[in-house]
Design an enzyme around this catalytic site. Sequence first.
Site, PDB file in Angstrom:
ATOM      1  N   ARG A 124      -1.702  -3.053  -6.567  1.00  0.00           N
ATOM      2  CA  ARG A 124      -1.880  -4.136  -5.594  1.00  0.00           C
ATOM      3  C   ARG A 124      -2.831  -5.194  -6.163  1.00  0.00           C
ATOM      4  O   ARG A 124      -2.576  -6.393  -6.053  1.00  0.00           O
ATOM      5  CB  ARG A 124      -2.406  -3.557  -4.288  1.00  0.00           C
ATOM      6  N   HIS A 167      -3.697   1.838  -5.694  1.00  0.00           N
ATOM      7  CA  HIS A 167      -4.121   0.517  -5.237  1.00  0.00           C
ATOM      8  C   HIS A 167      -4.318  -0.440  -6.418  1.00  0.00           C
ATOM      9  O   HIS A 167      -4.359  -1.662  -6.232  1.00  0.00           O
ATOM     10  CB  HIS A 167      -5.426   0.631  -4.442  1.00  0.00           C
ATOM     11  N   TYR A 225     -10.858 -11.810  -5.407  1.00  0.00           N
ATOM     12  CA  TYR A 225      -9.931 -12.162  -6.479  1.00  0.00           C
ATOM     13  C   TYR A 225     -10.255 -13.519  -7.093  1.00  0.00           C
ATOM     14  O   TYR A 225      -9.670 -13.888  -8.113  1.00  0.00           O
ATOM     15  CB  TYR A 225      -8.496 -12.161  -5.945  1.00  0.00           C
ATOM     16  N   HIS A 277      -3.724 -10.194   4.266  1.00  0.00           N
ATOM     17  CA  HIS A 277      -5.115 -10.055   4.691  1.00  0.00           C
ATOM     18  C   HIS A 277      -5.332 -10.852   5.974  1.00  0.00           C
ATOM     19  O   HIS A 277      -4.904 -12.005   6.075  1.00  0.00           O
ATOM     20  CB  HIS A 277      -6.067 -10.568   3.608  1.00  0.00           C
ATOM     21  N   LYS A 293      -1.378  -1.843   8.060  1.00  0.00           N
ATOM     22  CA  LYS A 293      -2.806  -1.670   8.328  1.00  0.00           C
ATOM     23  C   LYS A 293      -3.294  -2.676   9.370  1.00  0.00           C
ATOM     24  O   LYS A 293      -4.173  -2.378  10.174  1.00  0.00           O
ATOM     25  CB  LYS A 293      -3.594  -1.838   7.023  1.00  0.00           C
ATOM     26  N   ARG A 303       0.842  -1.184   0.000  1.00  0.00           N
ATOM     27  CA  ARG A 303       0.000   0.000   0.000  1.00  0.00           C
ATOM     28  C   ARG A 303       0.882   1.241   0.000  1.00  0.00           C
ATOM     29  O   ARG A 303       2.063   1.190   0.374  1.00  0.00           O
ATOM     30  CB  ARG A 303      -0.913  -0.001   1.234  1.00  0.00           C
TER      31      ARG A 303
END
Length: 417
Positions: free
Chosen positions: A365, A362, A397, A388, A293, A268
């Site tokens: 990514r 983004h 995805y 994640h 994050k 990110r």
Amino acid sequence: MGNVRLPQHSFTNWLDVGPLAPHVDAFVQYRADRGYAKNSFATYVRSIDHFAQWIHRRRVDVCRIDESVLAEFLNEHLPSCRCDGVVQRHRPSLSAALGHLLVVLRARGVITPPVVSKAPVSEELRQYDEYMDHVRGLAPKTRESALRIVGRFLTSRFGDYVIDIPMVRPEHVRRFFAQEAKLYSKPASAGAVVAALRGYFRYRASLGDLVHGLIGALSYPANWQLASLPRTLTTEEVERLIGSLGQAGRCPMRRTAIVRCALDLGLRSGEVARLGLDDIDWRAGTITLRHTKGRREDVLPLPSTTGAAIAAYLKDERPKTRNRAVFVRHVAPRGEPAGPDLVRKTIRQAYARAGLPYTGSHLLRHTMANRLLACGSSLKEVADVLRHRSLNTTLIYAKLDSRKLVEVALPWPGSPS
């Protein structure tokens, strides 16, 4: 004034004889240490000269200078300024210069630190921010967004008066949400308002307030998270982007390294900006991400192409600085860490140089996740690389994994089996 010479103007006497004269050397050194260009430096000097002339005529003691004095100068004096000489009257330049002047004066102990507001709403937001940080462990950006929404709600209900939560009714909450929803282009985006208000009411419930009716007063707008495909670059567009990285321009090596970090590692923009020199283990070929994050440390393998791009930038283009950030500013304040906004701007410029009609950082990514799937990686492996916390976040995805989708696709009606 030490070894630093001020630009020669016919109106610089106020810097020599005015009330700010004892602090001009410190201001000049402050600017010089940050590598400001000569024309920018001259603009700041003219701005301080103008302000020095004004506070002398108003008989304002230097120790009384604060944000309110600056606001009076900019809002009341500047529109009708009749000061002598060719003074600086450009408001943005004046505002920027005076902001730096406050930093210098406070660093020298000449003026007091900014006063923290003790208004009921401000104090409530401060306490709620501490709760979100220490109890819920929310990231700064998440807390900042929530505080803006909750602050507007509390101000609309109580203004400058004491906060009395039992006086809040569900219809007050719904009416506020209806007004806030107008600020968002998509209904689903207004879910941030619901999340912020519910989070705040749960905090008040932990303090013993009976707010369960307020928590249930709002429902999230309809939002089908898996209804659309994540946007990615095609293979041809990736090649165009990579091929354009070597083009001449400002900071080409930094641009190449930043794009490589986003495209090869799926970082990110904030993670790219926070990379430090101590986070790279060149011998082991790994890179450590801190303050992510997910608020944890992650160690990723460092691809050779990414490592080579970073190494080239560090060796041949990065300014000399004591800062340990990998990516730093090349213009004033020179040598300071590059923030997330600069990372996003760099990626936008890379798109433009490649002739691609995109702006979002983004997107790289998403592209990285798509490339992993195309090479045979599983969703679990993609989730691990993207860091994640939940596999559900990675499920979007699945619709890009054409290799696996072919295996489960049913034949088209009427076509041969």
